[in-house]
Write a protein that holds these residues in place. Structure first.
Motif, mmCIF file in Angstrom:
data_model
loop_
_atom_site.group_PDB
_atom_site.id
_atom_site.type_symbol
_atom_site.label_atom_id
_atom_site.label_comp_id
_atom_site.label_asym_id
_atom_site.label_seq_id
_atom_site.Cartn_x
_atom_site.Cartn_y
_atom_site.Cartn_z
ATOM 1 N N ASP A 300 0.701 -1.192 -0.081
ATOM 2 C CA ASP A 300 -0.083 -0.047 0.058
ATOM 3 C C ASP A 300 0.933 1.423 -0.100
ATOM 4 O OD1 ASP A 300 -2.775 -1.085 -0.034
ATOM 5 O OD2 ASP A 300 -2.359 -1.562 2.099
ATOM 6 N N TYR A 303 2.566 1.742 -3.437
ATOM 7 C CA TYR A 303 1.514 2.150 -4.630
ATOM 8 C C TYR A 303 1.411 3.732 -4.416
ATOM 9 C CZ TYR A 303 -1.781 1.756 -8.155
ATOM 10 O OH TYR A 303 -2.451 1.908 -9.364
ATOM 11 N N LEU A 333 -1.846 -5.854 -5.258
ATOM 12 C CA LEU A 333 -3.151 -5.089 -4.669
ATOM 13 C C LEU A 333 -4.370 -5.246 -5.205
ATOM 14 C CD1 LEU A 333 -1.317 -1.577 -3.836
ATOM 15 C CD2 LEU A 333 -1.982 -3.486 -2.227
#
Length: 554
Positions: A300, A303, A333
């Protein structure tokens, strides 16, 4: 033409030249010790001054008088005695056994330690290891105590740090040394003469000098192989509160930070690697931070940083990196797959040729493609950079404050800074404008004739003859040259490399083609891919040649 130096004290004159330069340009930054040295040095006898400079120019700080044989100096002991009152050298200094072994040869060691038996004929390193184990050889003592039978005299230079600071003030770095003068005087290296303004100083405050030295000490530890975790605290401490008020110093620190991040990454210390990259502004640090977060499985966060970078890539290199890592992160993801960017199609040439024991793959392809009416040359990065350097010579060597601060600059100190182009915008615009009115050919050839042999960060004097340059100017459209040069200016550090290996000219047709050669098992590197894609996207002729050997194909 290489000259023979007739002045036997050339090195002394050069050293005095450095002292005069420093006193004039950096007098306000000097500490008492430096002021005192610069004032006292010229008053010494010439032989004493010459010996001192010879010691400074030699490796290390410990010497034997018998090895200091310089005809112009005469007796080194007499010269050393004249230096003693200064406190800059020491006669018969205390040395430990390791230093003693550096000074003496094996027969002298046998005599000094009365060695016999197996140790007498052992390797010098083994002799040292054995003698170190004896308590009576611990500690330092005067050279004459170690080797009372020797008629020689040992000398130690005591002010090497002072001399290093003076060298730093003159050159702005500790990479260059006193041999620059000799190479220049002999005509081996010749430099462009750039006017120096009072603002053209590498160091603006005394703090700049101290910070440089601290950064250099950290850099030396890095190259010595010390763990990054041991170096990092000192590197962080070397940054003054509020940061450097000197972009040149700042860039040195950022590069070392990036290198430490790479060390942490190599050690798979993802936490520290990310912390270093996140606090680093060196080109590529953000891309490495994304990669480290991915390796640490913090997808996370990786990204999120990827999206920030994608919105405003810092360079083509980062944009290329993002195109690779983005789909991988999205897949991990569960994000929708983005449409892949298609590279511009590039012409491909497949060849199967006999192997050569004498030529590399580029040479084999060059010989195969060569025709009298279409000659081929191995140029790689040299042609584009040389044409750029010749056309933009005045811009590259513009007397911008802080770009040049001594006579031995191969190029400006801020060559790789982000604002290199911006600080010389008007000068580069004037140079590139010649590509629009056709005056570039005459300008490039005139610079080639006027500046031939001068050091340049772009021009390869020994690689390209004038005939190749003239062919290139006849066959490569000015519009293509302008595209090359603007891309080089976008990112000098990365975009000076990656050009195709070969270039073929068709003089009668006034055209050319660049050819990248890949041998068996070889693949295109990232910077090559970027240049090939750029050229293809702008309609510039480029071919990728894949070579296989005949016997391998069979």
């Amino acid at each position: 033409m290489i000259r023979v130096l007739e002045n036997e004290f050339y090195y002394l004159d050069n050293f005095q030249r450095v002292l005069d330069w420093i006193a004039e340009r950096y007098g306000d930054l000097l500490v008492d010790e430096e002021h005192a040295f610069i004032a006292a040095f010229p008053a010494l006898p010439r032989a004493a001054r010459a010996l001192f400079v010879r010691l400074v120019m030699r490796k290390g700080t410990l010497f034997r008088a018998s090895k200091l044989n310089y005809a112009e100096i005469g007796c080194p002991v007499e010269a050393a005695n004249a230096l003693l009152p200064t406190g800059w050298i020491e006669c018969d200094p205390a040395v430990d056994i390791d230093e003693l072994f550096d000074l003496l040869v094996k027969p002298e060691l046998v005599a000094a330690f009365a060695l016999d038996g197996a140790i007498k004929n052992a390797r010098k390193a083994d002799q040292l290891e054995a003698l170190r184990l004896e308590p009576r050889h611990a500690g330092a003592r005067p050279f004459s105590h170690w080797f009372a039978a020797s008629a020689d005299l040992a000398l130690r230079l005591l002010v090497q740090p002072l001399c290093d600071r003076l060298r730093l003030l003159f050159f702005g770095n500790l990479s260059q040394d006193w041999t620059e003068f000799v190479l220049s005087d002999l005509g081996l290296f010749r430099y462009e003469k750039v006017a120096f303004s009072p603002e053209s100083r590498g160091f603006r405050t005394r703090s700049d000098i101290e910070h440089y030295l601290r950064l250099h000490a950290c850099k030396e530890r890095y190259y010595a192989g010390e763990p990054a975790a041991d170096i990092l605290p000192d590197l962080v401490a070397a940054l003054p509160a509020g940061g450097f008020d000197n972009p040149w110093l700042d860039s040195r620190r950022e590069r070392l930070m990036f290198q430490l991040g790479q060390l942490f990454e190599k050690e798979k210390d993802w936490e520290r690697a990310h912390a270093v990259y996140a606090d680093c502004r060196y080109p590529g640090a953000r891309g490495r931070a994304i990669r480290v977060l991915e390796k640490h499985e913090k997808f996370d966060a990786a990204y999120a940083l990827f999206e920030v970078a994608r919105a405003a890539p810092e360079s083509d290199a980062e944009r290329q990196h993002l195109l690779r890592i983005g789909p991988r992160l999205a897949r991990k993801l569960g994000h929708p797959k983005s449409p892949a960017r298609r590279a511009t199609p590039v012409e491909r040439l497949d060849l199967v040729l006999p192997p050569s024991n004498e030529l590399r793959v580029e040479g084999v392809v060059l010989e195969h493609l060569w025709r009298d009416d279409a000659p081929v040359f191995y140029v790689e990065n040299s042609l584009a950079n040389t044409l750029f350097g010749l056309l933009c010579w005045k811009a590259v060597f513009a007397a911008i404050p802080g770009a040049f601060f001594h006579p031995f600059h191969r190029g400006p100190a801020d060559l790789f800074s982000a604002d290199f182009h911006r600080r010389r915008q008007a000068e580069f615009d004037a140079c590139l404008a010649m590509l629009d009115d056709g005056s570039h050919r005459a300008a490039i050839l005139a610079t080639h004739e006027e500046k031939v042999g001068l050091q340049s960060p772009f021009v390869s004097w020994d690689w390209l003859g004038r005939d190749v340059i003239e062919l290139a100017l006849d066959c490569i459209p000015a519009a293509h040259l302008k595209l090359w040069f603007r891309r080089i200016l976008d990112d000098v550090r990365d975009n000076r490399t990656g050009f195709p290996d070969l270039i073929q000219f068709w003089p009668e047709e006034r055209r050319y083609c660049m050819i990248e050669v890949k041998g068996p098992g070889d693949r295109l590197q990232d910077n090559q891919l970027r240049w090939i894609d750029y050229c293809a996207a702008h309609g510039m002729p480029v071919t990728v040649c894949y070579l296989q050997w005949e016997r391998a194909a069979a």
